[in-house]
Design an enzyme around this catalytic site. Structure first.
Site, PDB file in Angstrom:
ATOM      1  N   SER A 184       0.833  -1.206   0.000  1.00 31.03           N
ATOM      2  CA  SER A 184       0.000   0.000   0.000  1.00 31.03           C
ATOM      3  C   SER A 184       0.870   1.260   0.000  1.00 31.03           C
ATOM      4  O   SER A 184       1.635   1.455  -0.948  1.00 31.03           O
ATOM      5  CB  SER A 184      -0.952  -0.055   1.201  1.00 31.03           C
ATOM      6  OG  SER A 184      -2.008   0.842   1.018  1.00 31.03           O
ATOM      7  N   ASP A 261     -10.481  -5.460  -2.750  1.00 33.57           N
ATOM      8  CA  ASP A 261      -9.792  -4.484  -1.889  1.00 33.57           C
ATOM      9  C   ASP A 261     -10.589  -3.179  -1.912  1.00 33.57           C
ATOM     10  O   ASP A 261     -10.739  -2.545  -2.959  1.00 33.57           O
ATOM     11  CB  ASP A 261      -8.371  -4.293  -2.484  1.00 33.57           C
ATOM     12  CG  ASP A 261      -7.517  -3.316  -1.726  1.00 33.57           C
ATOM     13  OD1 ASP A 261      -8.064  -2.405  -1.088  1.00 33.57           O
ATOM     14  OD2 ASP A 261      -6.281  -3.456  -1.801  1.00 33.57           O
ATOM     15  N   HIS A 295      -7.363  -6.083   1.236  1.00 40.85           N
ATOM     16  CA  HIS A 295      -6.143  -5.275   1.399  1.00 40.85           C
ATOM     17  C   HIS A 295      -5.285  -5.757   2.584  1.00 40.85           C
ATOM     18  O   HIS A 295      -4.278  -5.162   2.893  1.00 40.85           O
ATOM     19  CB  HIS A 295      -6.571  -3.819   1.643  1.00 40.85           C
ATOM     20  CG  HIS A 295      -5.497  -2.788   1.390  1.00 40.85           C
ATOM     21  ND1 HIS A 295      -4.997  -2.500   0.135  1.00 40.85           N
ATOM     22  CD2 HIS A 295      -4.819  -1.957   2.237  1.00 40.85           C
ATOM     23  CE1 HIS A 295      -4.077  -1.540   0.219  1.00 40.85           C
ATOM     24  NE2 HIS A 295      -3.940  -1.201   1.486  1.00 40.85           N
TER      25      HIS A 295
HETATM   26  N1  LIG Z   1      -7.821   3.182   9.425  1.00 41.53           N
HETATM   27  C1  LIG Z   1      -7.689   1.785   9.448  1.00 41.53           C
HETATM   28  C2  LIG Z   1      -7.110   1.220   8.174  1.00 41.53           C
HETATM   29  C3  LIG Z   1      -5.634   1.341   8.041  1.00 41.53           C
HETATM   30  C4  LIG Z   1      -5.105   0.298   7.074  1.00 41.53           C
HETATM   31  O1  LIG Z   1      -5.831  -0.443   6.445  1.00 41.53           O
HETATM   32  N2  LIG Z   1      -3.788   0.245   6.985  1.00 41.53           N
HETATM   33  C5  LIG Z   1      -3.178  -0.745   6.139  1.00 41.53           C
HETATM   34  C6  LIG Z   1      -2.331  -0.067   5.136  1.00 41.53           C
HETATM   35  S1  LIG Z   1      -3.322   1.001   4.134  1.00 41.53           S
HETATM   36  C7  LIG Z   1      -2.220   1.783   3.102  1.00 41.53           C
HETATM   37  O2  LIG Z   1      -1.138   2.119   3.333  1.00 41.53           O
HETATM   38  C8  LIG Z   1      -2.382  -1.687   7.001  1.00 41.53           C
HETATM   39  O3  LIG Z   1      -1.401  -2.246   6.577  1.00 41.53           O
HETATM   40  N3  LIG Z   1      -2.852  -1.857   8.240  1.00 41.53           N
HETATM   41  C9  LIG Z   1      -2.149  -2.625   9.238  1.00 41.53           C
HETATM   42  C10 LIG Z   1      -2.592  -4.040   9.381  1.00 41.53           C
HETATM   43  O4  LIG Z   1      -1.968  -4.739  10.195  1.00 41.53           O
HETATM   44  O5  LIG Z   1      -3.529  -4.491   8.693  1.00 41.53           O
HETATM   45  C11 LIG Z   1      -6.942   1.359  10.682  1.00 41.53           C
HETATM   46  O6  LIG Z   1      -6.444   2.224  11.398  1.00 41.53           O
HETATM   47  O7  LIG Z   1      -6.861   0.157  10.935  1.00 41.53           O
END
Ligand SMILES: N[C@@H](CCC(=O)N[C@@H](CSC=O)C(=O)NCC(=O)O)C(=O)O
Length: 343
Positions: A184, A261, A295
């Site tokens: 991401s 996603d 995602h």
């Molecule tokens: N706001 C939400 C979503 C944040 C989220 O989905 N972060 C992703 C990366 S998105 C793009 O860079 C991520 O990798 N999250 C960490 C995980 O362990 O899944 C939130 O705060 O959760």
């Protein structure tokens, strides 16, 4: 100089901030401090290698930064290739370590893995914690040029210069064999680091990367805040723009993208724009749309093995006449010594 170094080695993070403001500060000295301030905070054996969390003072970011390192057993027999993993929004160095399932693949191929944090932390910059997609946890792998971020938000230089120097000084790595991957926001980071440094990274791949940050809401917010509102200045950190002007050695990019996603559907990732940009460039792109995947790190871990195989194609290519060190399973689970002390 001696005074600064002993301060870093013996004291905690609050003192590191003082160093930058001390009358003894100079950029040259601070580079030294980055190297000597390296310390291991935890070490755990498992999954055929050793996982560490380390930290060092970053002169680029003006704070102490944690990063995770996975040390494969092959490091015992000589320098190993290194792969950097760049994480996404909201992540620390821990998300990759605990969820990506990369360690067994890294051990199989003999790659040292480095997973840094995603921004400087705890600097008390006004607004740094106001939103989850800007400021803390959202450094976007750029060198900020606008106040109040430009003093500290230098994630691009940290990832491409400062951290590799710390790794090379503390681990037996082959600095000619560096790969980079990410997810991401970190996928965007991996792509731009490879595109902006022809030949430095021999392999690159990404999971659901933000392919065209200039044209998506996340990127517009981050680039506007860190780089200002003249859109032309954003091109230096946009994979689609950089690809068009890339003239380095041919690079083959592997990207996996889930079809379910939500961020794809919201127009944050724009892989179709990268596909278009690649046409006529010195670049090959394998974009795999993975049916039904979202995602999350469940998606990432499902295809992590393929990404390691991709990197192995480039990082394990040895010049003719030189024998490659084959990956091996350690004969005993304790094959790697633990030279590091815990804090
Ligand atoms: N706001 C939400 C979503 C944040 C989220 O989905 N972060 C992703 C990366 S998105 C793009 O860079 C991520 O990798 N999250 C960490 C995980 O362990 O899944 C939130 O705060 O959760």
């Amino acid at each position: 100089m001696t005074q600064i170094i002993s301060c870093v080695m013996n004291r905690e993070r609050s003192d590191l901030f003082l160093i930058r403001n001390s009358p003894n500060y100079s950029p040259t000295k601070i580079k030294w401090v980055s190297l000597v301030s390296f310390r291991e905070r935890s070490t755990s054996r498992g999954l055929a290698g050793v996982a560490q969390v380390s930290c060092s003072y970053s002169a680029e970011l003006g704070c102490s930064m944690k990063f995770a390192v996975f040390v494969p057993p092959q490091l015992e027999s000589g320098p190993v290739p290194v792969i950097y993993w760049l994480s996404g929004l909201t992540c620390t160095e821990q998300n990759f370590v605990t969820k990506a399932g990369a360690q067994t693949h890294a051990a199989k191929h003999g790659f040292l893995m480095v997973a840094p944090d995603t921004s400087p932390r705890g600097l008390n910059i006004p607004g740094e914690d106001d939103s989850w997609d800007f400021g803390t946890g959202a450094g976007f792998y750029v060198d900020a040029t606008k106040e109040p971020w430009k003093e500290n938000y230098h994630m691009y230089s940290y990832i491409t210069k400062e951290l590799p120097a710390v790794i090379a000084a503390n681990f037996k790595v082959n600095s000619e064999k560096i790969g980079i991957m990410g997810h991401s926001m970190g996928g965007h980071g991996a792509l731009i680091c490879a595109l902006k440094n022809p030949g430095l990274y021999k392999s690159v791949s990404a999971f659901a990367p933000i392919c065209n940050p200039m044209e998506c809401p996340w990127g517009e917010k981050a680039f506007g805040g860190y780089l200002g509102h003249i859109k032309h200045h954003w091109k230096d950190y946009d994979a689609c723009s950089l690809i068009k002007n890339y003239s380095g050695p041919p690079l083959e990019i592997l990207i996996d993208q889930g079809t379910e996603d939500d961020f794809l559907h919201k127009g944050q990732l724009l892989p179709e724009n990268l596909e278009k940009a690649v046409h006529g460039s010195n670049m090959a792109l394998t974009l795999r749309m993975q049916d039904g995947y979202d995602h999350s790190y469940y998606f990432i871990s499902s295809f992590m093995g393929d990404h390691f195989d991709h990197h192995a194609k480039y990082l394990k290519a040895y010049p003719l006449g030189m024998e490659a060190t084959e990956p091996h399973t350690p004969s005993t689970p304790n094959a790697v010594p633990l030279p590091f002390s815990k804090n």
